[in-house]
Design a protein around this motif. Sequence first.
Motif, mmCIF file in Angstrom:
data_model
loop_
_atom_site.group_PDB
_atom_site.id
_atom_site.type_symbol
_atom_site.label_atom_id
_atom_site.label_comp_id
_atom_site.label_asym_id
_atom_site.label_seq_id
_atom_site.Cartn_x
_atom_site.Cartn_y
_atom_site.Cartn_z
ATOM 1 N N ILE A 1 -55.816 39.842 15.830
ATOM 2 C CA ILE A 1 -55.092 40.569 16.881
ATOM 3 C C ILE A 1 -54.161 39.593 17.591
ATOM 4 N N VAL A 2 -52.911 40.001 17.762
ATOM 5 C CA VAL A 2 -51.934 39.201 18.503
ATOM 6 C C VAL A 2 -51.318 40.092 19.576
ATOM 7 N N LEU A 3 -51.457 39.682 20.829
ATOM 8 C CA LEU A 3 -50.932 40.457 21.962
ATOM 9 C C LEU A 3 -49.885 39.629 22.684
ATOM 10 N N HIS A 4 -48.688 40.214 22.856
ATOM 11 C CA HIS A 4 -47.586 39.562 23.571
ATOM 12 C C HIS A 4 -47.403 40.276 24.906
ATOM 13 N N ARG A 5 -47.617 39.555 26.009
ATOM 14 C CA ARG A 5 -47.534 40.177 27.326
ATOM 15 C C ARG A 5 -46.107 40.567 27.694
ATOM 16 N N GLN A 6 -45.133 39.748 27.301
ATOM 17 C CA GLN A 6 -43.763 40.027 27.718
ATOM 18 C C GLN A 6 -43.219 41.296 27.084
ATOM 19 N N SER A 7 -43.421 41.434 25.784
ATOM 20 C CA SER A 7 -42.884 42.601 25.073
ATOM 21 C C SER A 7 -43.861 43.763 25.023
ATOM 22 N N HIS A 8 -45.107 43.538 25.469
ATOM 23 C CA HIS A 8 -46.170 44.552 25.387
ATOM 24 C C HIS A 8 -46.371 45.007 23.944
ATOM 25 N N GLU A 9 -46.228 44.070 23.027
ATOM 26 C CA GLU A 9 -46.434 44.381 21.612
ATOM 27 C C GLU A 9 -47.790 43.851 21.175
ATOM 28 N N GLN B 1 -50.177 44.778 11.590
ATOM 29 C CA GLN B 1 -49.940 46.210 11.809
ATOM 30 C C GLN B 1 -49.762 46.481 13.295
ATOM 31 N N LEU B 2 -48.653 47.139 13.658
ATOM 32 C CA LEU B 2 -48.348 47.423 15.060
ATOM 33 C C LEU B 2 -49.303 48.483 15.605
ATOM 34 N N LEU B 3 -49.859 48.221 16.793
ATOM 35 C CA LEU B 3 -50.752 49.163 17.460
ATOM 36 C C LEU B 3 -50.028 49.786 18.645
ATOM 37 N N ALA B 4 -49.995 51.104 18.711
ATOM 38 C CA ALA B 4 -49.330 51.812 19.808
ATOM 39 C C ALA B 4 -50.357 52.083 20.908
ATOM 40 N N LEU B 5 -50.313 51.274 21.972
ATOM 41 C CA LEU B 5 -51.290 51.379 23.053
ATOM 42 C C LEU B 5 -50.651 51.919 24.329
ATOM 43 N N THR B 6 -51.438 52.664 25.086
ATOM 44 C CA THR B 6 -51.000 53.070 26.413
ATOM 45 C C THR B 6 -51.109 51.864 27.351
#
Length: 231
Positions: free
Chosen positions: A134-142, A148-153
């Motif tokens: 899992i890779v989470l980018h705070r700036q882009s909220h990606e 695989q891109l995860l679409a999160l609320t």
Amino acid sequence: MHILLVEDDPKLGPLIQYKLNQEYHTVEWVSDSELALDYLQQTHYDLYILDWMMPKKSGLALCEEIRASNDQTPILMLTARDAIDDRVTGLTKGADDYLIKPFAFEELLARIHALARRITAGLYQEQTYEYAGIVLHRQSHEVRRDGQLLALTKKEFQLLEFFLRNAEKVLTREQIINYVWGLDATITPNAVEAAIKLLRKKVDDGFSCKLIHNVRGIGYRLYLPKENERV
């Protein structure tokens, strides 16, 4: 942003909290510096907003204590002191910005956004969290898992960020509520369970290895099981 507001005015404190929550920030309000220190030990924040003039321990003294602990979280001081010497003192003691009372909410919001830009530029903290693919980018909220891109609320993003910051640690339902919804939120354990279920569906469905696990009687944790390990 997850914000700790330290303001002893019983009208101004909840008003700022309400308005910032309406702007999609998560704000916890406390009315004195000693209580603020308890909060700081329990939760990570992106920004501190401190009132200078408070009984017992001033916001300036709290600012000094925060910096002495090597906490570099941005600090915005609120004060009625408008003399240049006072402003210089606040900045030299560790504050990042300064807002004189009375102020317009629009100016407070603008200053928060300015500090947020510094945060997302990487001046205060690391902006990428990684664990078990899992890779989470705070700036882009990606967020991606194994590419695989995860679409999160928004709430799901905050939940996953909290898990990633505390990977492999067991998080109680109370800790999760405090971080994502705020200490004063009226969120039931069932609502937390429902939110975790939706997040797990997006993070774990379609992947052979499940990462978000229930810990019976305590809470949840983000954990990559070792080979042949049962969780």
